[in-house]
Design a protein around this motif. Structure first.
Motif: not given
Length: 352
Positions: A102-105, A138-149, A187-196
């Motif tokens: 997921v790429y949040n742009l 909520a969907a319990k997806l095993d996906c990787r998340f990119y945040q556009a900072s 979310y990366r630290e609290a839920y062990d999500m692959y989020a950058v």
């Protein structure tokens, strides 16, 4: 959790029931500059690409429509109506698409406009990111998340700026993005999500919106050279920015999600250029003296200015093997050339 690391050997396909299935990417803001370049990149890598599109009374898909002309790529591109201010639509889409990346742009990304629309900017850019992160969780997806900072989060902190530099936002846009940035870390630290978070410094292209500074300049240069415009009104031309080529920066986004471990990265050229110098380069390219055409108008100044943003991309170079290739002079030239070509398609050249 360790930071960064070598790129994984992630393949754009995975096996499902004995069949190779393309990886799925979900891009919010797909109709924007970065979204369109990223969609092209991922399609070229074999992905199935899904994009979030806001419903409006007029179409704003000029940047991605050409992709549909490519029959092979067009078959793997899907657009969905939704909005970052509507959490229900995001939950439904995440459940429907089941993305691998997921790429949040998506964002209200104009700094000056954010002073006039601070609440909407906060909702779309800040809370919108949380809505998307919650939809994934909520969907319990095993996906990787990119945040556009954004480099605007550094604001008043002097350069050079890197991943450890203190933040000091100077606009509603920067403050909203900073909230989204820290929520991604949380979310990366609290839920062990692959989020950058990718902290990108200014990156431009011929697809840049016409109200953004660099595109406003290059479009005006083309119009003035063609005899269709007389002057260019600008605000603070002493501000310093680190300008790179957007097409190269989306490659960096993708590389962040292929690394073994999630962490945050600065993408930048490492070179600062004043607005005045960019303007001069653009006018020089068509053999004009910018001083004959540029005038000051204080309405284009921000209530709080950011004097200098110059990034240190050392971490991305070391861990992602990413480096900006296009310098500011080449960038100005390619943008002016593109605007001259675009103008020639709609208006015949002036005989003068």
């Amino acid at each position: 959790m360790s930071e960064g690391g070598a790129l994984s050997s992630t393949n754009p396909t995975f096996e499902q029931d004995g069949i190779d299935v393309p990886k799925r990417a979900f891009i919010t803001g797909i109709t924007g500059q970065d979204g369109s370049y990223l969609a092209e990149l991922l399609l070229a890598k074999g992905y199935e690409v899904h994009g979030l599109v806001r419903r409006s009374s007029s179409f704003n898909r000029g940047r991605i429509d050409p992709i549909y002309l490519d029959a092979e790529a067009g078959e793997r591109l899907f657009l969905h109506y939704g909005d970052m201010t509507d959490g229900v639509s995001l939950v439904n889409l995440v459940l429907e698409i089941q993305p691998d990346e997921v790429y949040n742009l998506a964002a209200q990304s104009h700094v000056r406009v954010s002073f006039e629309m601070p609440e909407y900017t906060a909702s779309a850019d800040g809370i919108g990111t949380v809505r998307l992160l919650e939809a994934i969780r909520a969907a319990k997806l095993d996906c990787r998340f990119y945040q556009a900072s954004t480099s605007e989060m550094f604001g008043a902190t002097p350069p050079p700026q890197n991943e450890k530099t203190l933040f000091y936002p100077r606009s509603p846009y920067a403050a909203a993005k900073l909230y989204a940035h820290w929520m991604t870390v949380n979310y990366r630290e609290a839920y062990d999500m692959y989020a950058v978070s990718g902290i990108l410094f200014n990156h431009e292209s011929p697809r840049r919106g016409e109200t953004f500074l660099t595109r406003k300049v290059t479009k005006a240069v083309a119009a003035i050279k063609g005899g269709h415009q007389d002057i260019l009104m600008l605000g603070n031309i002493d501000a310093v920015r680190d300008w790179g080529y957007a097409k190269e920066y989306v490659e960096g986004m993708w590389r962040m999600l292929q690394a073994d471990e999630p962490t945050d990265y600065v993408l930048a050229t490492g070179v600062g250029t004043t607005v005045r110098d960019f303007v001069e380069l653009a006018f020089q390219h068509v053999d004009l003296d910018w001083r004959d055409y540029v005038m000051f108008d204080d309405k284009y100044e921000r209530p709080t200015e950011v004097d200098a943003l110059i990034g240190d991309p050392s971490k991305a170079r070391e861990l992602l093997d990413w480096k900006a290739q296009t310098d500011v002079e080449a960038l100005a030239k390619l943008m002016v050339d593109a605007d001259i070509a675009a103008l020639a398609e709609i208006s015949p050249p002036d005989p003068r």
